[in-house]
Design an enzyme around this catalytic site. Structure first.
Site, PDB file in Angstrom:
ATOM      1  N   TYR A 161      20.735 -17.886  29.342  1.00 26.61           N
ATOM      2  CA  TYR A 161      20.831 -16.462  29.499  1.00 26.61           C
ATOM      3  C   TYR A 161      19.727 -15.477  29.695  1.00 26.61           C
ATOM      4  O   TYR A 161      18.924 -16.005  30.406  1.00 26.61           O
ATOM      5  CB  TYR A 161      21.896 -16.068  28.485  1.00 26.61           C
ATOM      6  CG  TYR A 161      22.839 -14.657  28.605  1.00 26.61           C
ATOM      7  CD1 TYR A 161      23.564 -14.585  29.631  1.00 26.61           C
ATOM      8  CD2 TYR A 161      22.585 -13.445  27.861  1.00 26.61           C
ATOM      9  CE1 TYR A 161      24.208 -13.671  30.051  1.00 26.61           C
ATOM     10  CE2 TYR A 161      23.128 -12.360  28.328  1.00 26.61           C
ATOM     11  CZ  TYR A 161      24.234 -12.386  29.306  1.00 26.61           C
ATOM     12  OH  TYR A 161      24.800 -11.115  29.639  1.00 26.61           O
TER      13      TYR A 161
ATOM     14  N   ARG B 157      26.135  -3.912  38.355  1.00 27.35           N
ATOM     15  CA  ARG B 157      24.769  -3.507  37.480  1.00 27.35           C
ATOM     16  C   ARG B 157      24.505  -4.717  36.596  1.00 27.35           C
ATOM     17  O   ARG B 157      24.454  -4.704  35.497  1.00 27.35           O
ATOM     18  CB  ARG B 157      25.330  -2.373  36.901  1.00 27.35           C
ATOM     19  CG  ARG B 157      23.964  -1.624  36.339  1.00 27.35           C
ATOM     20  CD  ARG B 157      24.123  -0.538  35.335  1.00 27.35           C
ATOM     21  NE  ARG B 157      25.205  -1.009  34.222  1.00 27.35           N
ATOM     22  CZ  ARG B 157      25.033  -0.280  32.977  1.00 27.35           C
ATOM     23  NH1 ARG B 157      24.558   0.663  32.796  1.00 27.35           N
ATOM     24  NH2 ARG B 157      25.909  -0.703  32.130  1.00 27.35           N
TER      25      ARG B 157
ATOM     26  N   LYS C   9      27.021 -15.839  29.534  1.00 26.53           N
ATOM     27  CA  LYS C   9      27.706 -15.306  28.549  1.00 26.53           C
ATOM     28  C   LYS C   9      28.812 -16.267  27.772  1.00 26.53           C
ATOM     29  O   LYS C   9      28.646 -16.426  26.700  1.00 26.53           O
ATOM     30  CB  LYS C   9      28.208 -13.847  28.906  1.00 26.53           C
ATOM     31  CG  LYS C   9      28.433 -13.203  27.619  1.00 26.53           C
ATOM     32  CD  LYS C   9      27.562 -11.729  28.186  1.00 26.53           C
ATOM     33  CE  LYS C   9      27.478 -10.861  26.893  1.00 26.53           C
ATOM     34  NZ  LYS C   9      26.785  -9.591  27.063  1.00 26.53           N
TER      35      LYS C   9
ATOM     36  N   GLU D 108      31.794  -6.687  31.757  1.00 27.81           N
ATOM     37  CA  GLU D 108      30.301  -6.933  31.662  1.00 27.81           C
ATOM     38  C   GLU D 108      29.538  -6.407  32.575  1.00 27.81           C
ATOM     39  O   GLU D 108      30.068  -6.572  33.707  1.00 27.81           O
ATOM     40  CB  GLU D 108      30.075  -8.759  31.535  1.00 27.81           C
ATOM     41  CG  GLU D 108      28.405  -8.760  31.087  1.00 27.81           C
ATOM     42  CD  GLU D 108      27.946  -8.662  29.655  1.00 27.81           C
ATOM     43  OE1 GLU D 108      28.981  -8.360  28.988  1.00 27.81           O
ATOM     44  OE2 GLU D 108      26.689  -8.460  29.595  1.00 27.81           O
ATOM     45  N   ASP D 109      28.547  -5.665  32.326  1.00 25.58           N
ATOM     46  CA  ASP D 109      27.591  -5.297  33.748  1.00 25.58           C
ATOM     47  C   ASP D 109      28.388  -4.572  34.705  1.00 25.58           C
ATOM     48  O   ASP D 109      28.040  -4.593  35.779  1.00 25.58           O
ATOM     49  CB  ASP D 109      26.955  -6.425  34.154  1.00 25.58           C
ATOM     50  CG  ASP D 109      25.773  -6.707  33.250  1.00 25.58           C
ATOM     51  OD1 ASP D 109      25.672  -6.074  32.173  1.00 25.58           O
ATOM     52  OD2 ASP D 109      24.978  -7.615  33.482  1.00 25.58           O
TER      53      ASP D 109
ATOM     54  N   ASP E 254      30.989  -5.259  26.013  1.00 26.35           N
ATOM     55  CA  ASP E 254      29.877  -5.685  25.486  1.00 26.35           C
ATOM     56  C   ASP E 254      28.743  -4.668  25.618  1.00 26.35           C
ATOM     57  O   ASP E 254      27.857  -4.440  24.716  1.00 26.35           O
ATOM     58  CB  ASP E 254      29.410  -6.914  25.748  1.00 26.35           C
ATOM     59  CG  ASP E 254      28.680  -7.714  24.932  1.00 26.35           C
ATOM     60  OD1 ASP E 254      28.614  -7.350  23.581  1.00 26.35           O
ATOM     61  OD2 ASP E 254      27.165  -7.898  25.143  1.00 26.35           O
ATOM     62  N   ASP E 255      28.822  -4.386  26.833  1.00 24.52           N
ATOM     63  CA  ASP E 255      27.344  -3.114  27.047  1.00 24.52           C
ATOM     64  C   ASP E 255      27.614  -2.092  26.275  1.00 24.52           C
ATOM     65  O   ASP E 255      26.741  -1.345  25.866  1.00 24.52           O
ATOM     66  CB  ASP E 255      27.636  -2.867  28.471  1.00 24.52           C
ATOM     67  CG  ASP E 255      27.593  -4.042  29.517  1.00 24.52           C
ATOM     68  OD1 ASP E 255      26.601  -4.795  29.341  1.00 24.52           O
ATOM     69  OD2 ASP E 255      28.223  -4.081  30.545  1.00 24.52           O
TER      70      ASP E 255
ATOM     71  N   ASN F  96      15.520  -3.488  28.162  1.00 22.26           N
ATOM     72  CA  ASN F  96      15.135  -4.883  28.471  1.00 22.26           C
ATOM     73  C   ASN F  96      14.771  -4.799  30.150  1.00 22.26           C
ATOM     74  O   ASN F  96      15.384  -3.842  30.624  1.00 22.26           O
ATOM     75  CB  ASN F  96      16.210  -5.855  28.390  1.00 22.26           C
ATOM     76  CG  ASN F  96      16.661  -6.079  27.074  1.00 22.26           C
ATOM     77  OD1 ASN F  96      15.650  -6.124  26.037  1.00 22.26           O
ATOM     78  ND2 ASN F  96      18.017  -5.875  26.675  1.00 22.26           N
TER      79      ASN F  96
HETATM   80  N1  LIG Z   1      21.024  -5.199  22.434  1.00 22.00           N
HETATM   81  C1  LIG Z   1      20.265  -4.814  23.231  1.00 22.00           C
HETATM   82  O1  LIG Z   1      19.026  -4.721  22.946  1.00 22.00           O
HETATM   83  C2  LIG Z   1      20.768  -3.888  24.525  1.00 22.00           C
HETATM   84  C3  LIG Z   1      21.940  -4.001  24.977  1.00 22.00           C
HETATM   85  C4  LIG Z   1      22.332  -3.227  25.953  1.00 22.00           C
HETATM   86  C5  LIG Z   1      21.414  -2.675  26.922  1.00 22.00           C
HETATM   87  N2  LIG Z   1      20.222  -2.678  26.447  1.00 22.00           N
HETATM   88  C6  LIG Z   1      19.160  -1.809  27.198  1.00 22.00           C
HETATM   89  O2  LIG Z   1      19.441  -0.605  27.221  1.00 22.00           O
HETATM   90  C7  LIG Z   1      18.799  -0.145  28.383  1.00 22.00           C
HETATM   91  C8  LIG Z   1      19.919   1.021  28.919  1.00 22.00           C
HETATM   92  O3  LIG Z   1      21.006   0.380  29.276  1.00 22.00           O
HETATM   93  P1  LIG Z   1      22.166   1.177  29.896  1.00 22.00           P
HETATM   94  O4  LIG Z   1      23.501   0.105  30.038  1.00 22.00           O
HETATM   95  O5  LIG Z   1      22.554   2.348  28.891  1.00 22.00           O
HETATM   96  O6  LIG Z   1      21.572   1.928  31.159  1.00 22.00           O
HETATM   97  P2  LIG Z   1      22.081   2.952  31.775  1.00 22.00           P
HETATM   98  O7  LIG Z   1      21.612   3.071  33.173  1.00 22.00           O
HETATM   99  O8  LIG Z   1      23.678   3.502  31.856  1.00 22.00           O
HETATM  100  O9  LIG Z   1      21.374   4.127  31.095  1.00 22.00           O
HETATM  101  C9  LIG Z   1      20.156   4.717  31.209  1.00 22.00           C
HETATM  102  C10 LIG Z   1      19.751   5.878  30.610  1.00 22.00           C
HETATM  103  O10 LIG Z   1      18.171   6.128  30.621  1.00 22.00           O
HETATM  104  C11 LIG Z   1      18.035   7.465  30.996  1.00 22.00           C
HETATM  105  N3  LIG Z   1      17.060   7.393  31.671  1.00 22.00           N
HETATM  106  C12 LIG Z   1      16.379   6.835  32.637  1.00 22.00           C
HETATM  107  N4  LIG Z   1      14.883   6.824  32.845  1.00 22.00           N
HETATM  108  C13 LIG Z   1      14.604   8.024  31.886  1.00 22.00           C
HETATM  109  C14 LIG Z   1      13.277   8.486  31.644  1.00 22.00           C
HETATM  110  N5  LIG Z   1      12.326   8.275  32.420  1.00 22.00           N
HETATM  111  N6  LIG Z   1      13.352   9.391  30.532  1.00 22.00           N
HETATM  112  C15 LIG Z   1      14.554   9.443  29.925  1.00 22.00           C
HETATM  113  N7  LIG Z   1      15.816   9.001  30.043  1.00 22.00           N
HETATM  114  C16 LIG Z   1      15.909   8.057  31.282  1.00 22.00           C
HETATM  115  C17 LIG Z   1      19.040   7.709  32.185  1.00 22.00           C
HETATM  116  O11 LIG Z   1      19.271   9.185  32.478  1.00 22.00           O
HETATM  117  C18 LIG Z   1      20.527   7.141  31.540  1.00 22.00           C
HETATM  118  O12 LIG Z   1      20.908   7.993  30.673  1.00 22.00           O
HETATM  119  C19 LIG Z   1      18.865  -1.099  29.293  1.00 22.00           C
HETATM  120  O13 LIG Z   1      17.322  -1.255  29.627  1.00 22.00           O
HETATM  121  C20 LIG Z   1      19.240  -2.311  28.810  1.00 22.00           C
HETATM  122  O14 LIG Z   1      18.409  -3.313  28.973  1.00 22.00           O
HETATM  123  C21 LIG Z   1      19.763  -3.164  25.364  1.00 22.00           C
END
Ligand SMILES: NC(=O)c1ccc[n+]([C@@H]2O[C@H](COP(=O)([O-])OP(=O)(O)OC[C@H]3O[C@@H](n4cnc5c(N)ncnc54)[C@H](O)[C@@H]3O)[C@@H](O)[C@H]2O)c1
Length: 685
Positions: free
Chosen positions: A215, A268, A286, A357-358, A378-379, A522
């Site tokens: 994964y 995505r 997954k 997912e995604d 899951d997201d 990530n």
């Molecule tokens: N278990 C975990 O740790 C886990 C799980 C899911 C997602 N994530 C991580 O979380 C992150 C976000 O995922 P998502 O699905 O919400 O993405 P998303 O694209 O839905 O959201 C990203 C957000 O960040 C904001 N953003 C982007 N650039 C920015 C900046 N420079 N300053 C301020 N805000 C900014 C965007 O406006 C948006 O609101 C990803 O990197 C993902 O890998 C981690």
């Protein structure tokens, strides 16, 4: 034997059902042409040998019987005080004979292949004499001499009879000999398709080493190259061209029973954008974790990728791209397609758990289906639960009362909102009024602090946390927000590396004695800060968890600190397993919350003593049992469970039942002379 079943079931007319909005265009009976079926006697011999010895959990349904649709059929409550053991002893019907779901070999020359994660043509095709019936290795050095004799395959396998241990050693050697991650990924994909049991034995016994190759992070690279590294089909593709006929396409899947599917539209994939059908690596990977971490039987998992076009120019230009070369359909067309898919899936496999997912915009589908079908995202929800679990433990370590925490979120996307909503639940459950709890959050997106008077139209999912107490002030930088809010915790979910600067982290250390710092984006290079930075700039005081793994940190006095990793694999497998075992009608918000509670409580004494936020991944199967138990208890509390028998079990009995239900390939199940020949555990799942 499985493919005999498949071939027979393929000839059965499928049931129609009527439901509002169900398009009649795909309510057709279909009859498949009977495929020619030649089976050599040894297959029957082996099958009967196995079936005579197969065993089954007394509380389970036979593996061949589909789970009843919880929405239409309620399992009768058993008003009994009998213990799990009594149930085990008294309710066991005469052993249900079934062919083991794996490690069965077949000998045939003209059978259609029934393959776990393969969608193959229905017409009879020529096969090698010995072909696997369920993606298992056709000829396995695991087979005993007796079995080789019985099957007439002496000499066709190297003479030595190997244990899983020896086989695993060879696998690990081969993995280590490969120089690139993608080669390791492909080796493992091939193993998964050719020897299911060995693959999962390897994964289960080497979770921290193999997971990243199956994964994230390696699956990201695999998806980017999917159309170019493709060698064999895995999973099911539902295409825009097949709309109106999705139910028929589902019939092409060769397993009788599917319990859980992971569905992506590839729009995505991780942080990599729209990869179209190249996103298939995500549901495949997954679901491998559902099996590895929670023992959901691999035969009963179905990876689905929707081919609804792609807006990725590279894909559209790529002559080897494996999907339709068209631009993505509109969001409303996609919802229509999903409507058809959800109905078709539940018609084919009533009560199937659907994990989205995604998806680019994950909120509409979740809102649309969460109260109608057994599904979750899951997201949003898995992320929310896993981070909540870390935060629960973090709050305890912080020494600050819950109602005095102030949390700034960098990022206001699906993950951030999912996490924030879960933490609100915690606050409310601890007695904080919702209105007050909501105000403990400040969300920042790419346009600054999310406020009502910012001047732009906020997406629906941000409205709940949008603030109006900013006195007309607008904040464009995170540091300004930190100065203004004086937060006790900083959550990074903004996909932008390094935004938790040295100056911001130092400020956090001045505001709170033990600031919570969670850079969750990530992959590693997008993390808002590193573990090293967080520790150094807070004088080793921070409470830390990240989305990606970071190395340990050695403190000034030589102490070694281990970073928490809020990996979704801590919860989603247990959510799926718990939902499946209690046959929940829906996956409710309470069940998601319960999964977080289960995870937070899964730490052992040693892990607590070292102030860890999450348990060791080495114990993931035990953690999944705990998560599944909480999910089941929560479903029971809301009366969403349909398997009422589990209500009569104590926690310990329930844990035993969950453990017993988990697929767990073992040596003893493949000995033809042994008394315990049969399915690996969990065959009834
Ligand atoms: N278990 C975990 O740790 C886990 C799980 C899911 C997602 N994530 C991580 O979380 C992150 C976000 O995922 P998502 O699905 O919400 O993405 P998303 O694209 O839905 O959201 C990203 C957000 O960040 C904001 N953003 C982007 N650039 C920015 C900046 N420079 N300053 C301020 N805000 C900014 C965007 O406006 C948006 O609101 C990803 O990197 C993902 O890998 C981690």
């Amino acid at each position: 034997m499985t493919f005999i079943k498949s071939a027979i079931s393929a000839q059965r007319p499928q049931y129609c059902f009527s439901k509002r909005n169900y398009s009649t265009s795909f309510l057709t009976h279909h009859h498949r042409q009977s495929s020619s079926l030649k089976v050599e006697p040894s297959l029957f011999y082996y099958s009967s040998l196995l079936s005579n010895n197969s065993r089954r959990h007394p509380l389970s349904s036979p593996s061949t019987a589909p789970l009843s649709n919880p929405r239409y059929q309620s399992t009768q409550t058993t008003p009994s005080t009998s213990s799990f053991n009594r149930l085990r002893n008294t309710q066991a019907s005469p052993v249900t004979r079934s062919i083991p779901s794996s490690r069965t070999i077949s000998s045939s020359t003209t059978l259609p292949i029934a393959s776990n994660q393969q969608n193959v043509n229905m017409s009879p095709i020529a096969l090698p004499t010995y072909h696997s019936n369920n993606s298992n290795s056709s000829l396995d050095t695991h087979f005993t001499n007796d079995l080789r004799k019985q099957l007439g395959i002496r000499g066709l396998i190297p003479p030595v009879v190997e244990s899983f241990g020896q086989q695993k050693e060879r696998c690990l050697e081969q993995i280590d000999s490969k120089t690139t991650s993608i080669d390791k990924y492909m080796y493992l994909a091939n193993l998964r398709n050719s020897n299911v049991d060995l693959f999962y034995r390897l994964l289960i016994d080497n979770m921290p080493k193999i997971t990243p190759l199956v994964y994230t992070p390696v699956v990201g690279e695999a998806c980017l190259k999917w159309s170019h590294i493709y060698t064999q089909p895995e999973g099911l593709y539902l295409s825009w061209a097949d709309r109106g006929k999705l139910r028929e396409v589902l019939d092409n899947w060769r397993e009788d029973q599917v319990d859980i599917t992971v569905v992506t539209d590839g729009s995505r994939i991780l942080g990599l954008g729209d990869l179209g059908v190249n996103g298939m690596g995500i549901p495949v990977g997954k679901l491998a974790l559902y099996t590895g971490c929670a023992g959901i039987h691999p035969k009963r998992t179905l990876p689905i990728t929707l081919d609804l076009g792609t807006n990725n120019e590279e894909n559209l230009r790529d002559p080897l791209y494996l999907g339709a070369k068209m631009r993505r359909v509109s969001p409303s067309e996609m919802l229509e397609f999903l409507d058809e898919m959800m109905i078709a899936l539940n018609d084919k496999w009533p009560g199937i758990i659907v994990q989205f997912e995604d998806l680019k915009d994950p909120f509409p589908s979740l809102e649309r289906y969460r109260n109608t079908y057994t599904c979750f995202n899951d997201d949003i929800q898995g992320t929310g639960a896993v981070i909540l679990a870390g935060v629960m433990n973090g709050f305890k370590q912080s020494g600050i009362p819950l109602d005095q925490h102030k949390l700034v979120f960098m990022g206001a996307g699906s993950a951030a909102v999912g996490v924030a909503r879960q933490i609100v639940e915690l606050f409310i459950k601890s007695g904080i009024p919702e209105e007050q709890a909501r105000k403990q959050f400040w969300l920042v997106d790419s346009k600054g602090l999310v406020t009502n008077d910012r001047g732009d139209k906020l997406a629906d999912h941000k409205l709940y946390f949008s603030r109006s107490d900013n006195d007309g002030k607008q904040f464009s930088s995170l540091e300004e927000v930190v100065d203004y809010v004086q937060p006790t915790g900083l959550m990074g979910l903004c996909t932008t590396g390094g935004v938790f600067t040295e100056s911001i982290i130092r400020k956090m250390a001045q505001i709170a004695p033990r600031p919570i710092i969670f850079p969750l984006s990530n992959p590693v290079h997008k993390a808002e800060c590193t573990f090293d930075e967080a520790m150094k700039y807070t004088d080793e005081k921070c409470i830390f968890a990240s989305g990606s793994p970071f190395p340990d940190y050695t403190g000034k006095d030589g102490s070694v600190y281990h970073p928490g990793q809020g990996n979704n694999m801590y919860v989603f497998p247990g959510i799926g397993l718990g939902t499946l075992l209690c046959k929940a009608v829906h996956v409710s918000q309470e069940m998601i919350y319960a999964s977080a509670k289960g995870l937070a409580e899964a730490l052992n004494e040693e892990e607590h003593a070292q102030s860890w936020l999450y348990p060791s991944l080495d114990r993931i199967r035990e953690v999944s049992v705990r998560v599944a138990r909480e999910v089941i208890r929560s479903a029971q509390a809301e009366n969403l469970d349909r398997n009422k028998k589990l209500q009569w079990l104590s926690d310990r009995e329930l844990d035993d039942f969950i453990r017993d239900s988990m697929y767990d390939p073992r040596e003893e199940y493949v000995s033809p002379a042994g008394s315990d020949v049969g399915s690996p555990r969990g065959s009834h799942l």
